[in-house]
Scaffold this active site. Structure first.
Site, PDB file in Angstrom:
ATOM      1  N   ASN A   1       0.808  -1.225   0.000  1.00 29.79           N
ATOM      2  CA  ASN A   1       0.000   0.000   0.000  1.00 29.79           C
ATOM      3  C   ASN A   1       0.841   1.273   0.000  1.00 29.79           C
ATOM      4  O   ASN A   1       0.309   2.361   0.194  1.00 29.79           O
ATOM      5  CB  ASN A   1      -0.945   0.019   1.202  1.00 29.79           C
ATOM      6  CG  ASN A   1      -1.877  -1.171   1.207  1.00 29.79           C
ATOM      7  OD1 ASN A   1      -1.755  -2.040   2.060  1.00 29.79           O
ATOM      8  ND2 ASN A   1      -2.778  -1.238   0.244  1.00 29.79           N
TER       9      ASN A   1
ATOM     10  N   VAL B   1       1.658   6.997   0.357  1.00 32.91           N
ATOM     11  CA  VAL B   1       0.792   6.046   1.060  1.00 32.91           C
ATOM     12  C   VAL B   1      -0.605   6.040   0.448  1.00 32.91           C
ATOM     13  O   VAL B   1      -1.209   7.087   0.250  1.00 32.91           O
ATOM     14  CB  VAL B   1       0.688   6.409   2.559  1.00 32.91           C
ATOM     15  CG1 VAL B   1      -0.282   5.477   3.280  1.00 32.91           C
ATOM     16  CG2 VAL B   1       2.062   6.376   3.210  1.00 32.91           C
ATOM     17  N   CYS B   2      -1.112   4.837   0.165  1.00 35.62           N
ATOM     18  CA  CYS B   2      -2.494   4.663  -0.287  1.00 35.62           C
ATOM     19  C   CYS B   2      -3.304   4.221   0.931  1.00 35.62           C
ATOM     20  O   CYS B   2      -3.251   3.063   1.344  1.00 35.62           O
ATOM     21  CB  CYS B   2      -2.560   3.614  -1.390  1.00 35.62           C
ATOM     22  SG  CYS B   2      -4.240   3.276  -1.943  1.00 35.62           S
ATOM     23  N   LEU B   3      -4.021   5.180   1.509  1.00 33.75           N
ATOM     24  CA  LEU B   3      -4.793   4.942   2.724  1.00 33.75           C
ATOM     25  C   LEU B   3      -6.211   5.423   2.472  1.00 33.75           C
ATOM     26  O   LEU B   3      -6.421   6.611   2.217  1.00 33.75           O
ATOM     27  CB  LEU B   3      -4.150   5.704   3.888  1.00 33.75           C
ATOM     28  CG  LEU B   3      -4.747   5.558   5.274  1.00 33.75           C
ATOM     29  CD1 LEU B   3      -4.616   4.114   5.775  1.00 33.75           C
ATOM     30  CD2 LEU B   3      -4.040   6.505   6.242  1.00 33.75           C
TER      31      LEU B   3
END
Length: 153
Positions: A78, A85-87
């Site tokens: 992620n 960051v892929c959140l």
């Protein structure tokens, strides 16, 4: 309240009760909208080291979400190779103006320990974690030992 005032207050509040997974929280001298810190994950393979993290708050904060970027390389499905960051919590479609920075950091700490395989940015790492978890952990551990920062005591 302006973005700078809200971010300064959140920084002050967080600094007073720093979670155990964070160290060296600070903002840029000239810009409170940029934070730096070390993330100390508590799960293997990432707990072997610490990871530099930067948060950039937009001038429109809290109407727009912050951006999180690891400044230390990390082997994670992620987190992009350049550290972005892929959140889901900070995606444009999910962001809520009442969300606080400490909630974002808590979600990130959980994400590092438990990758979200539904929304990976590095598909090859998500595939490896799904198909061969032991090999993923071995590679993540090697990567962590090579690039991670020594954990402060």
């Amino acid at each position: 309240m302006t973005a700078s005032k809200r971010v300064a207050k959140e920084l002050d509040d967080l600094s007073k009760e720093l979670p155990p997974y964070l160290r060296h929280l600070s903002s840029d001298d000239a810009n409170v909208l940029v934070w730096h810190m070390l993330l100390l994950p508590d799960q293997l393979p990432y707990r072997l080291k610490a990871f530099g993290l930067r948060i950039d708050f937009p001038r429109e904060y809290p109407l727009k979400p912050p951006t999180l970027r690891f400044t230390t390389k990390i082997y994670h499905p992620n987190i992009s190779e350049d550290g972005l960051v892929c959140l889901p919590l900070i995606s444009t479609e999910n962001w809520k103006p009442y969300t606080k920075a400490y909630q974002v950091l808590e979600a990130l700490n959980i994400l590092v320990s438990r990758p979200n395989l539904e929304e990976p940015v590095r598909l090859e790492l998500a595939d490896l974690l799904t198909q061969d978890p032991e090999m993923f952990r071995k590679k993540a551990e090697e990567f962590t030992l090579q690039y991670g920062v020594d954990r402060p005591s």
